[in-house]
Design a protein around this motif. Structure first.
Motif, PDB file in Angstrom:
ATOM      1  N   LYS A  18     -33.180  26.259  32.931  1.00  0.00           N
ATOM      2  CA  LYS A  18     -31.860  25.763  32.525  1.00  0.00           C
ATOM      3  C   LYS A  18     -30.772  26.347  33.422  1.00  0.00           C
ATOM      4  O   LYS A  18     -31.040  27.086  34.355  1.00  0.00           O
ATOM      5  N   ASN A  19     -29.537  26.017  33.116  1.00  0.00           N
ATOM      6  CA  ASN A  19     -28.386  26.564  33.825  1.00  0.00           C
ATOM      7  C   ASN A  19     -27.294  26.777  32.787  1.00  0.00           C
ATOM      8  O   ASN A  19     -26.711  25.813  32.298  1.00  0.00           O
ATOM      9  N   VAL A  20     -27.030  28.020  32.435  1.00  0.00           N
ATOM     10  CA  VAL A  20     -26.059  28.293  31.374  1.00  0.00           C
ATOM     11  C   VAL A  20     -24.614  28.133  31.844  1.00  0.00           C
ATOM     12  O   VAL A  20     -23.718  27.988  31.028  1.00  0.00           O
ATOM     13  N   VAL A  21     -24.391  28.130  33.141  1.00  0.00           N
ATOM     14  CA  VAL A  21     -23.038  27.986  33.678  1.00  0.00           C
ATOM     15  C   VAL A  21     -22.679  26.512  33.854  1.00  0.00           C
ATOM     16  O   VAL A  21     -21.593  26.080  33.505  1.00  0.00           O
ATOM     17  N   ASN A  22     -23.602  25.740  34.405  1.00  0.00           N
ATOM     18  CA  ASN A  22     -23.382  24.309  34.633  1.00  0.00           C
ATOM     19  C   ASN A  22     -24.618  23.567  34.136  1.00  0.00           C
ATOM     20  O   ASN A  22     -25.595  23.408  34.867  1.00  0.00           O
ATOM     21  N   ALA A  23     -24.557  23.114  32.909  1.00  0.00           N
ATOM     22  CA  ALA A  23     -25.725  22.526  32.248  1.00  0.00           C
ATOM     23  C   ALA A  23     -26.282  21.302  32.974  1.00  0.00           C
ATOM     24  O   ALA A  23     -27.450  20.959  32.800  1.00  0.00           O
ATOM     25  N   ALA A  24     -25.482  20.662  33.802  1.00  0.00           N
ATOM     26  CA  ALA A  24     -25.946  19.468  34.521  1.00  0.00           C
ATOM     27  C   ALA A  24     -26.835  19.822  35.710  1.00  0.00           C
ATOM     28  O   ALA A  24     -27.610  18.988  36.172  1.00  0.00           O
ATOM     29  N   LYS A  25     -26.726  21.034  36.212  1.00  0.00           N
ATOM     30  CA  LYS A  25     -27.472  21.421  37.418  1.00  0.00           C
ATOM     31  C   LYS A  25     -28.570  22.415  37.054  1.00  0.00           C
ATOM     32  O   LYS A  25     -28.466  23.609  37.315  1.00  0.00           O
ATOM     33  N   THR A  26     -29.625  21.884  36.468  1.00  0.00           N
ATOM     34  CA  THR A  26     -30.741  22.729  36.051  1.00  0.00           C
ATOM     35  C   THR A  26     -31.716  22.917  37.210  1.00  0.00           C
ATOM     36  O   THR A  26     -31.523  22.376  38.300  1.00  0.00           O
ATOM     37  N   LYS A  34     -32.109  15.406  42.670  1.00  0.00           N
ATOM     38  CA  LYS A  34     -30.774  14.793  42.642  1.00  0.00           C
ATOM     39  C   LYS A  34     -29.782  15.544  43.531  1.00  0.00           C
ATOM     40  O   LYS A  34     -28.959  14.936  44.211  1.00  0.00           O
ATOM     41  N   TYR A  35     -29.864  16.860  43.520  1.00  0.00           N
ATOM     42  CA  TYR A  35     -28.906  17.672  44.270  1.00  0.00           C
ATOM     43  C   TYR A  35     -29.449  18.172  45.611  1.00  0.00           C
ATOM     44  O   TYR A  35     -28.845  19.038  46.243  1.00  0.00           O
ATOM     45  N   GLY A  36     -30.590  17.632  46.039  1.00  0.00           N
ATOM     46  CA  GLY A  36     -31.138  17.991  47.343  1.00  0.00           C
ATOM     47  C   GLY A  36     -31.645  19.419  47.435  1.00  0.00           C
ATOM     48  O   GLY A  36     -31.649  20.017  48.504  1.00  0.00           O
ATOM     49  N   LYS A  37     -32.085  19.958  46.312  1.00  0.00           N
ATOM     50  CA  LYS A  37     -32.582  21.339  46.271  1.00  0.00           C
ATOM     51  C   LYS A  37     -34.085  21.367  45.991  1.00  0.00           C
ATOM     52  O   LYS A  37     -34.597  22.314  45.411  1.00  0.00           O
ATOM     53  N   ASP A  38     -34.782  20.320  46.400  1.00  0.00           N
ATOM     54  CA  ASP A  38     -36.193  20.173  46.043  1.00  0.00           C
ATOM     55  C   ASP A  38     -37.141  20.587  47.163  1.00  0.00           C
ATOM     56  O   ASP A  38     -38.217  20.028  47.322  1.00  0.00           O
ATOM     57  N   SER A  39     -36.735  21.593  47.929  1.00  0.00           N
ATOM     58  CA  SER A  39     -37.622  22.163  48.947  1.00  0.00           C
ATOM     59  C   SER A  39     -37.427  23.676  48.948  1.00  0.00           C
ATOM     60  O   SER A  39     -36.380  24.173  48.513  1.00  0.00           O
ATOM     61  N   VAL A  40     -38.427  24.375  49.432  1.00  0.00           N
ATOM     62  CA  VAL A  40     -38.311  25.834  49.531  1.00  0.00           C
ATOM     63  C   VAL A  40     -37.104  26.194  50.389  1.00  0.00           C
ATOM     64  O   VAL A  40     -36.322  27.079  50.041  1.00  0.00           O
ATOM     65  N   GLU A  41     -36.925  25.483  51.490  1.00  0.00           N
ATOM     66  CA  GLU A  41     -35.818  25.780  52.404  1.00  0.00           C
ATOM     67  C   GLU A  41     -34.463  25.629  51.714  1.00  0.00           C
ATOM     68  O   GLU A  41     -33.578  26.470  51.874  1.00  0.00           O
ATOM     69  N   ALA A  42     -34.299  24.558  50.950  1.00  0.00           N
ATOM     70  CA  ALA A  42     -33.023  24.322  50.267  1.00  0.00           C
ATOM     71  C   ALA A  42     -32.761  25.383  49.204  1.00  0.00           C
ATOM     72  O   ALA A  42     -31.628  25.856  49.050  1.00  0.00           O
ATOM     73  N   ILE A  43     -33.801  25.770  48.492  1.00  0.00           N
ATOM     74  CA  ILE A  43     -33.640  26.800  47.458  1.00  0.00           C
ATOM     75  C   ILE A  43     -33.358  28.150  48.105  1.00  0.00           C
ATOM     76  O   ILE A  43     -32.497  28.899  47.635  1.00  0.00           O
ATOM     77  N   VAL A  44     -34.039  28.451  49.195  1.00  0.00           N
ATOM     78  CA  VAL A  44     -33.786  29.702  49.920  1.00  0.00           C
ATOM     79  C   VAL A  44     -32.318  29.767  50.343  1.00  0.00           C
ATOM     80  O   VAL A  44     -31.651  30.792  50.164  1.00  0.00           O
ATOM     81  N   THR A  45     -31.797  28.676  50.880  1.00  0.00           N
ATOM     82  CA  THR A  45     -30.392  28.644  51.305  1.00  0.00           C
ATOM     83  C   THR A  45     -29.462  28.859  50.119  1.00  0.00           C
ATOM     84  O   THR A  45     -28.517  29.654  50.193  1.00  0.00           O
TER      85      THR A  45
END
Length: 81
Positions: A18-26, A34-45
């Motif tokens: 979940k995301n307690v600060v911004n519930a839309a961005k879990t 949806k937010y382009g964070k679906d790779s190890v590289e994107a999450i690392v960044t």
């Protein structure tokens, strides 16, 4: 390992994907895509540099730890948390 790093550093805001600060961005698969964070590289960044309300962890965690937590998040998202 990624799970313990997540528990110690991320779970206060992202428990169970979940995301307690911004519930839309879990950390659920559909939101990562949806937010382009679906790779190890994107999450690392994201974790390293932070963005919006999320602080940067680049100065707090090693690159290896950040990569481990990114892999953990992606694996958990694939499983549906």
């Amino acid at each position: 390992d990624g799970a313990s790093i997540f528990s110690a550093n991320c779970a206060s805001c992202h428990m169970g994907g979940k995301n307690v600060v911004n519930a839309a961005k879990t950390l659920k698969k559909e939101d990562l895509v949806k937010y382009g964070k679906d790779s190890v590289e994107a999450i690392v960044t994201q974790v390293t540099k932070g963005m919006g309300a999320m602080p940067a962890f680049g100065g707090r965690l090693s690159a290896e730890d950040i990569e481990a937590v990114a892999n953990y998040v992606l694996a958990q998202a694939e499983k549906g948390w």
